[in-house]
Write a protein that holds these residues in place. Structure first.
Motif, PDB file in Angstrom:
ATOM      1  N   ARG A 116      75.606  14.712   5.020  1.00 54.19           N
ATOM      2  CA  ARG A 116      74.517  14.014   4.346  1.00 54.19           C
ATOM      3  C   ARG A 116      73.242  14.168   5.174  1.00 54.19           C
ATOM      4  O   ARG A 116      73.292  14.208   6.406  1.00 54.19           O
ATOM      5  N   PHE A 117      72.119  14.209   4.482  1.00 54.30           N
ATOM      6  CA  PHE A 117      70.830  14.291   5.170  1.00 54.30           C
ATOM      7  C   PHE A 117      70.374  12.873   5.493  1.00 54.30           C
ATOM      8  O   PHE A 117      70.290  12.013   4.622  1.00 54.30           O
ATOM      9  N   ASN A 118      70.086  12.630   6.757  1.00 56.19           N
ATOM     10  CA  ASN A 118      69.622  11.324   7.214  1.00 56.19           C
ATOM     11  C   ASN A 118      68.099  11.313   7.120  1.00 56.19           C
ATOM     12  O   ASN A 118      67.404  12.044   7.839  1.00 56.19           O
ATOM     13  N   ASP A 119      67.571  10.484   6.216  1.00 56.14           N
ATOM     14  CA  ASP A 119      66.120  10.419   6.006  1.00 56.14           C
ATOM     15  C   ASP A 119      65.369   9.901   7.234  1.00 56.14           C
ATOM     16  O   ASP A 119      64.202  10.247   7.446  1.00 56.14           O
ATOM     17  N   GLN A 120      66.032   9.074   8.035  1.00 53.78           N
ATOM     18  CA  GLN A 120      65.366   8.517   9.210  1.00 53.78           C
ATOM     19  C   GLN A 120      65.246   9.535  10.336  1.00 53.78           C
ATOM     20  O   GLN A 120      64.192   9.674  10.953  1.00 53.78           O
ATOM     21  N   THR A 121      66.340  10.261  10.618  1.00 55.20           N
ATOM     22  CA  THR A 121      66.322  11.236  11.713  1.00 55.20           C
ATOM     23  C   THR A 121      65.899  12.622  11.246  1.00 55.20           C
ATOM     24  O   THR A 121      65.640  13.499  12.061  1.00 55.20           O
ATOM     25  N   LYS A 122      65.876  12.833   9.920  1.00 57.13           N
ATOM     26  CA  LYS A 122      65.529  14.137   9.327  1.00 57.13           C
ATOM     27  C   LYS A 122      66.498  15.228   9.756  1.00 57.13           C
ATOM     28  O   LYS A 122      66.122  16.389   9.916  1.00 57.13           O
ATOM     29  N   GLU A 123      67.768  14.849   9.943  1.00 55.34           N
ATOM     30  CA  GLU A 123      68.808  15.805  10.331  1.00 55.34           C
ATOM     31  C   GLU A 123      70.030  15.613   9.457  1.00 55.34           C
ATOM     32  O   GLU A 123      70.261  14.541   8.902  1.00 55.34           O
ATOM     33  N   TRP A 124      70.830  16.677   9.368  1.00 54.85           N
ATOM     34  CA  TRP A 124      72.097  16.601   8.653  1.00 54.85           C
ATOM     35  C   TRP A 124      73.146  16.000   9.579  1.00 54.85           C
ATOM     36  O   TRP A 124      73.201  16.327  10.761  1.00 54.85           O
TER      37      TRP A 124
END
Length: 157
Positions: free
Chosen positions: A38-46
């Motif tokens: 999943r893409f983490n919107d906070q860290t901008k990483e998968w």
């Protein structure tokens, strides 16, 4: 009777395919690993979510040779075939497992491109003028039948 279930999985190869041979028939063993990401919107990483699922997979014949020649550890693949349920004994304990017997293995084109190269076809023997002029009713033994498939047929006298 073994239980089989049709299955298609998408994942990455956990290691390079291992090519072997049994009774003159090639086979390849694959380890297909499925990860939910999943893409983490906070860290901008998968990020990986949950535990990976490991699918022991086997392919046979020309497909096995093509898989070994074409795919490497880490490649994204799509595998389709039958899920076989097995039981075995290890260290005195009865265990159960699954294995995919694949009929199709392909690189996933979701995040990559691939260049497809057809296998070389076996050379077909040329027919002599005599073979073309002999009526099928007179032919004996195997003869090449001039049709779309150029199959060899046994035509009785």
């Amino acid at each position: 009777m073994a239980v089989k279930v049709p299955i298609t999985v998408e994942g990455n190869l956990g290691k390079d395919p291992e090519l072997g041979e049994k009774d003159g028939r090639p086979y390849a063993r694959l380890l297909v690993v499925e990860n939910d990401r999943r893409f983490n919107d906070q860290t901008k990483e998968w990020e990986d979510v949950g535990e990976p699922i490991f699918h022991n997979t086997v392919v046979f014949g020309r497909l096995a040779e093509n898989v070994k020649a074409s795919l490497r550890e880490g490649n994204a693949v799509v595998v389709s075939g039958d899920l076989h349920f097995t039981s075995y004994e290890k260290d005195g304990q009865r265990r159960q497992g699954t294995q995919i017997v694949a009929s199709t293995v392909a690189p996933s084109l979701k995040f990559a491109t691939a260049q497809v190269q057809p296998n070389a076809k076996a050379q077909k023997p040329a027919l002599s003028a005599e073979a073309w002029s002999t009526p099928a009713a007179e032919a004996t033994g195997p003869v090449a039948v001039p049709d779309a498939g150029w199959e060899v047929a046994n035509i009785p006298r």
